[in-house]
Scaffold this active site. Sequence first.
Site, PDB file in Angstrom:
ATOM      1  N   HIS A 228       0.606  -1.006  -0.004  1.00  0.00           N
ATOM      2  CA  HIS A 228       0.081   0.417   0.085  1.00  0.00           C
ATOM      3  C   HIS A 228       0.533   0.957   0.436  1.00  0.00           C
ATOM      4  CE1 HIS A 228       0.729   0.692   4.491  1.00  0.00           C
ATOM      5  NE2 HIS A 228       0.604  -0.815   4.131  1.00  0.00           N
TER       6      HIS A 228
ATOM      7  N   HIS B  51       4.055   1.881   2.141  1.00  0.00           N
ATOM      8  CA  HIS B  51       4.976   1.015   1.944  1.00  0.00           C
ATOM      9  C   HIS B  51       6.012   1.776   0.747  1.00  0.00           C
ATOM     10  CE1 HIS B  51       2.591  -2.850   3.065  1.00  0.00           C
ATOM     11  NE2 HIS B  51       3.350  -1.831   4.153  1.00  0.00           N
TER      12      HIS B  51
ATOM     13  N   CYS C 201      -0.836  -9.296  21.048  1.00  0.00           N
ATOM     14  CA  CYS C 201      -1.474  -9.073  19.966  1.00  0.00           C
ATOM     15  C   CYS C 201      -0.483  -9.169  18.186  1.00  0.00           C
ATOM     16  CB  CYS C 201      -1.655  -8.001  19.504  1.00  0.00           C
ATOM     17  SG  CYS C 201      -2.191  -7.213  18.231  1.00  0.00           S
TER      18      CYS C 201
ATOM     19  N   CYS D 191       0.411  -6.335  15.861  1.00  0.00           N
ATOM     20  CA  CYS D 191       1.701  -5.893  16.044  1.00  0.00           C
ATOM     21  C   CYS D 191       2.823  -6.470  16.576  1.00  0.00           C
ATOM     22  CB  CYS D 191       1.671  -5.300  17.782  1.00  0.00           C
ATOM     23  SG  CYS D 191       0.099  -4.160  18.017  1.00  0.00           S
TER      24      CYS D 191
ATOM     25  N   CYS E  44      -6.390  -4.834  22.134  1.00  0.00           N
ATOM     26  CA  CYS E  44      -5.315  -4.479  21.689  1.00  0.00           C
ATOM     27  C   CYS E  44      -5.653  -3.116  21.616  1.00  0.00           C
ATOM     28  CB  CYS E  44      -4.620  -4.994  20.394  1.00  0.00           C
ATOM     29  SG  CYS E  44      -2.699  -4.133  19.655  1.00  0.00           S
TER      30      CYS E  44
ATOM     31  N   HIS F 131      -5.202  -2.324  17.313  1.00  0.00           N
ATOM     32  CA  HIS F 131      -6.507  -2.803  16.432  1.00  0.00           C
ATOM     33  C   HIS F 131      -7.315  -3.269  16.914  1.00  0.00           C
ATOM     34  CE1 HIS F 131      -1.930  -3.844  15.216  1.00  0.00           C
ATOM     35  NE2 HIS F 131      -2.218  -3.188  13.945  1.00  0.00           N
TER      36      HIS F 131
ATOM     37  N   LYS G 256      -7.807   9.265   9.127  1.00  0.00           N
ATOM     38  CA  LYS G 256      -6.060   7.137   9.629  1.00  0.00           C
ATOM     39  C   LYS G 256      -7.515   7.102   7.919  1.00  0.00           C
ATOM     40  CE  LYS G 256      -5.040   3.913  12.028  1.00  0.00           C
ATOM     41  NZ  LYS G 256      -5.606   3.674  14.058  1.00  0.00           N
TER      42      LYS G 256
ATOM     43  N   LYS H 105     -10.203   0.481   5.431  1.00  0.00           N
ATOM     44  CA  LYS H 105     -11.193  -0.160   4.203  1.00  0.00           C
ATOM     45  C   LYS H 105     -12.208   0.896   4.769  1.00  0.00           C
ATOM     46  CE  LYS H 105      -8.997  -3.258   2.192  1.00  0.00           C
ATOM     47  NZ  LYS H 105      -8.043  -3.877   3.303  1.00  0.00           N
TER      48      LYS H 105
HETATM   49  N1  MSP Z   1       7.441  -5.610   9.337  1.00  0.00           N
HETATM   50  C1  MSP Z   1       7.271  -4.863  10.380  1.00  0.00           C
HETATM   51  C2  MSP Z   1       8.535  -3.939  10.012  1.00  0.00           C
HETATM   52  C3  MSP Z   1      10.166  -5.159  10.161  1.00  0.00           C
HETATM   53  S1  MSP Z   1      11.409  -3.866  10.307  1.00  0.00           S
HETATM   54  C4  MSP Z   1      12.434  -5.087  10.948  1.00  0.00           C
HETATM   55  C5  MSP Z   1       6.212  -3.814   9.457  1.00  0.00           C
HETATM   56  N2  MSP Z   1       6.053  -3.526   8.252  1.00  0.00           N
HETATM   57  S2  MSP Z   1       4.500  -3.088   8.034  1.00  0.00           S
HETATM   58  O1  MSP Z   1       4.211  -3.797   6.401  1.00  0.00           O
HETATM   59  O2  MSP Z   1       3.226  -2.931   8.659  1.00  0.00           O
HETATM   60  O3  MSP Z   1       4.874  -2.037   7.304  1.00  0.00           O
HETATM   61  C6  MSP Z   1       4.936  -0.742   8.117  1.00  0.00           C
HETATM   62  C7  MSP Z   1       5.874  -0.045   7.573  1.00  0.00           C
HETATM   63  O4  MSP Z   1       5.227   0.862   6.302  1.00  0.00           O
HETATM   64  C8  MSP Z   1       5.233   2.144   8.709  1.00  0.00           C
HETATM   65  O5  MSP Z   1       7.051   1.982   9.352  1.00  0.00           O
HETATM   66  C9  MSP Z   1       6.413   2.671   7.366  1.00  0.00           C
HETATM   67  O6  MSP Z   1       7.508   2.873   6.901  1.00  0.00           O
HETATM   68  C10 MSP Z   1       5.003   2.208   6.576  1.00  0.00           C
HETATM   69  N3  MSP Z   1       3.372   2.007   6.529  1.00  0.00           N
HETATM   70  C11 MSP Z   1       2.396   1.925   6.740  1.00  0.00           C
HETATM   71  N4  MSP Z   1       1.466   2.893   6.196  1.00  0.00           N
HETATM   72  C12 MSP Z   1       1.685   4.446   6.708  1.00  0.00           C
HETATM   73  C13 MSP Z   1       1.028   5.440   6.213  1.00  0.00           C
HETATM   74  N5  MSP Z   1       0.033   5.493   6.345  1.00  0.00           N
HETATM   75  N6  MSP Z   1       1.727   6.599   6.315  1.00  0.00           N
HETATM   76  C14 MSP Z   1       3.573   6.886   5.705  1.00  0.00           C
HETATM   77  N7  MSP Z   1       3.966   4.808   6.284  1.00  0.00           N
HETATM   78  C15 MSP Z   1       3.389   4.012   6.708  1.00  0.00           C
HETATM   79  O7  MSP Z   1       6.638  -3.064  10.363  1.00  0.00           O
END
Ligand code: MSP
Length: 690
Positions: free
Chosen positions: A18, A21, A137, A140, A160, A163, A316, A319
Site C-alpha cells: 500500500h 510501503h 497482539c 502488532c 489491543c 488494533h 486515518k 477500508k
Molecule cells: N514488518 C514490520 C517492520 C519490520 S522492520 C525490521 C512492519 N511492517 S509493515 O508492513 O507494517 O510496514 C510498516 C511500515 O509501513 C511503517 O513503518 C511505514 O514505514 C509504512 N507505513 C504504513 N502505513 C503508513 C502510512 N499510512 N503512512 C506512511 N507510512 C506508513 O511494521
Amino acid sequence: MPTFYITTPIYYANSLPHLGHLYTTIVADAVSRYKRQRGFETYFLTGTDEHGINIQRAAEREGRTNKEQVDYISGELKRMFHDFGLDSGHGGYDIFMRTTEPFHYEGVQHLWREISGNKTPKGNDPIYKGFYEGWFCAPCAAYKTEDEYYTPDGSDVPFCLIHERPLDKIAEESYFFRLSDYGDWLTETIEADPGLVRPDARRNEVLSFIRGGLQDLSITRQKSSVAWGVPVPGDENHVMYVWLDALSNYITAIGYGNEERSSVGFDKFWPAVHLVGKDILRFHTVYWFSFLKAAGLPLPKMVFAHGMWLDAEGRKMGKTLGNVIEVDVLHQYFQTDAVRYFCLRDMVFGQDGKFGYENLIERSNADLASGLGNLASRTFSMISKYREGKIPSGKITEENYIHARRAGLDPDGQEIVSVLDHARDEFLRRFDNFEFSQALEVLWTVIARIDKMISDSKPWELIKEDRQAETLNAVLYRATETLRWLSVLLAPVMPGSAAAIYSQIGLEGDVSALDPAALTWGELEPGTQIGETLGVFPRIDKSKVMNEIADRTEKLHEQQQVSPAAAEVPASEAEPVEDDLITIDDFLKVELRVGEIKVAERIPNADKLLRFEIDLGEEKPRQILAGLAEYYEPETLIGRKVVVVANLKPRKMRGLESQGMICAASLEGDDLAPAIATFKEDVKIGARLK
Ligand code: MSP
C-alpha cells in the site's frame, strides 16, 4: 570512497502493498540517489518480513502454504517497486531482503549465539529460559502491557488499543532477553547523541518509555504454536520472535554471520540509517539497540521516524471509510516523478501528512506543470524562436548595462549567481538534514524568481530592439543555466524528469552522476544546441481524472461486494478515525443459508483444506472449500446441516473454485477444533437465516 547504508522497514508479507510501503521506499530511494550523487558508495535495502503468526494466519486464510504466501506478497511488492522505478534495474534498491533466505537464518542464529555468549551492562546473562504468560497482539506481533490494552464491556479478554481486536493469551516456555538491564544504558546512549533518534518529539517519547521501566522480553515462541520462523540454535522446540528475526535483517543482508552476503561488506557499510514509520520506532530503538549492544555491535547511525499519511480530511486511511489511496491508481494516472515529488514535498518529514488524489493533482499542476515544466518549455521555445535553438552567451558588455537595467536585469549577473549559490547550499543543508520538503521549497523560490525575470524583462519586446540583443541573450542564458542547476539538484527526487530536462538543454551524460555541491555558475557552454523540446509535466485534467478514479473505485467496490456506504458518509459526519464497525445494512448483505453436506473429502497434497459439496436447495449442490482438514474426519461431516455464506464471491484455491463459506469459529491462539455452526432443529435446506 565514503559509504552510506540506508534501509526501509521490511514489510510484512501478510497483506498487499500500500501507499505506506511505497512512501518510505520512495524517501529511502531519494536519499540513496542523493548520497550517490554526493560521492558516497551507497547501499539501499528494502524487502519483506516473512515469518510469524500473522503470515501463518494470512496463508491459512488465503488457502496458501506459508511459502506461497510470502512468495506472492514479496512478488507484489517487487512489482510495485518496479512500476515506480524503485527497483535495482532503475537505479533503486540494492537488495530486496527476504527473511526466509537461508543466509538470513545463518546470520540470525549467529547473532543469537553471540548475544548468549556475552553479559548485559549489569553483568548478567542476556538470554535466559523462563515461562511466559501474557497477552499477545498478532497484528502488532508484540506482547501488550496493561497500559496497552483495554477490556470492553462483556468481553472476557482484553483488546489491543491500536488494533481494537482481542489479544491472544499465551502461556508457554520461552527464552527471554534481559531488556530490563539495558534501560540506563539506553537512556545515556540516546541522550548523548541527539542525532541518533529523530525527530526530537519521537526521541522524547522513546526516552520516556524507557524511563517508565523496561521489562524482559520474550524472544521465542514454541514451535508447536508458531512453527514459521528461525529455529533457536540448540533448541529445536523454539523459533525466534519475529522482531528479533526481522530487525537482524539489516545486518545479515550485508554479510553479518554468513558467507553468502559477505562480499557486500558488514564492516564496510554498517552502521546504517534506518527510516521507519513512527509506529515501529520503539522496536528500532529500545529493542534493536539493546540486541546490538548485547552482541557487541555498533548502533545504527540514525533512526528517523516519519509520520503517517492521513486522508485529505486528516482521517486515518482504512477500508471502512473507503479513503485508501490505491497504488495502482497512482501508477495508472500519475507520473512516477509527480508521486515522488508529492511525497517528498507535501509531507514534512517526521510529521503526519494528508494525501488525497485531489491534493496530488493540484500540487502537480501548480508546481510541476505550471512551475518547473512551464519554465523549461517557455525557455526552450524562446531559444528556438529567437536564437535558432542555440544557447546564447550570458555576458553583457558594459556599454549595454544601461539597457539591461532598463529591462530589470542585474547587468553583471552577480545577483543571480549569489541567489543560486545560496539556494544550492540551503538545498543541500536541508536535504542532508532530512528536511526534504523545505529543501524543495527553496528550489521553487528560485523558479518563481526566474519566472519573474522573464515576465519583467519581456523577451517578446526585447527581440524587437537591436540594442537589447545582449539583454535577451542574458535572460535566456540565465534561465537555461538555472534549469541545468535544477536538473542536477532534482535528480534524486525526480530522476526521470531531471534527466529529460538535462538532455533538452542539449547536455549529454548522466545527470544523476553529477555532484550538486560542485555546481558552478557559467559552466553551461554558450553555443550548445538545445535538444528536442518535449513537455516534461503534462497538466492533469482534474475533473476528468477525479471522475475516472471515482468510477474505478465504484466498480472495484461492486466487484468486491463491499458496501460503499461508508465511503458516502459526508466528511463532516464521518468518524475522525477508522473504527472497523459495520452497520446493520452491511451485515444484512451477508446471505446466510442452511445447507446440507452431501460430499466431504480430502484434497490431495493439501493438509488444511477439505472439499465439500453442499445442498442449498439450488439446482445442484455447491462446491465449497474449508480449512477444516486438521480437525475433522471428512466422513463424519456428511449429512450435517450447516450455515453457509451463500453470496460470497467465488474464488479459487488449489485450482478448485469455492462457491461460498461454511460458518465455523475457533478461539484465536487456541488449537482446538473450530465449532461448526449447525442445527439441532429440523430446518429446511436453503432457508435464509434472518
Ligand atoms: N514488518 C514490520 C517492520 C519490520 S522492520 C525490521 C512492519 N511492517 S509493515 O508492513 O507494517 O510496514 C510498516 C511500515 O509501513 C511503517 O513503518 C511505514 O514505514 C509504512 N507505513 C504504513 N502505513 C503508513 C502510512 N499510512 N503512512 C506512511 N507510512 C506508513 O511494521
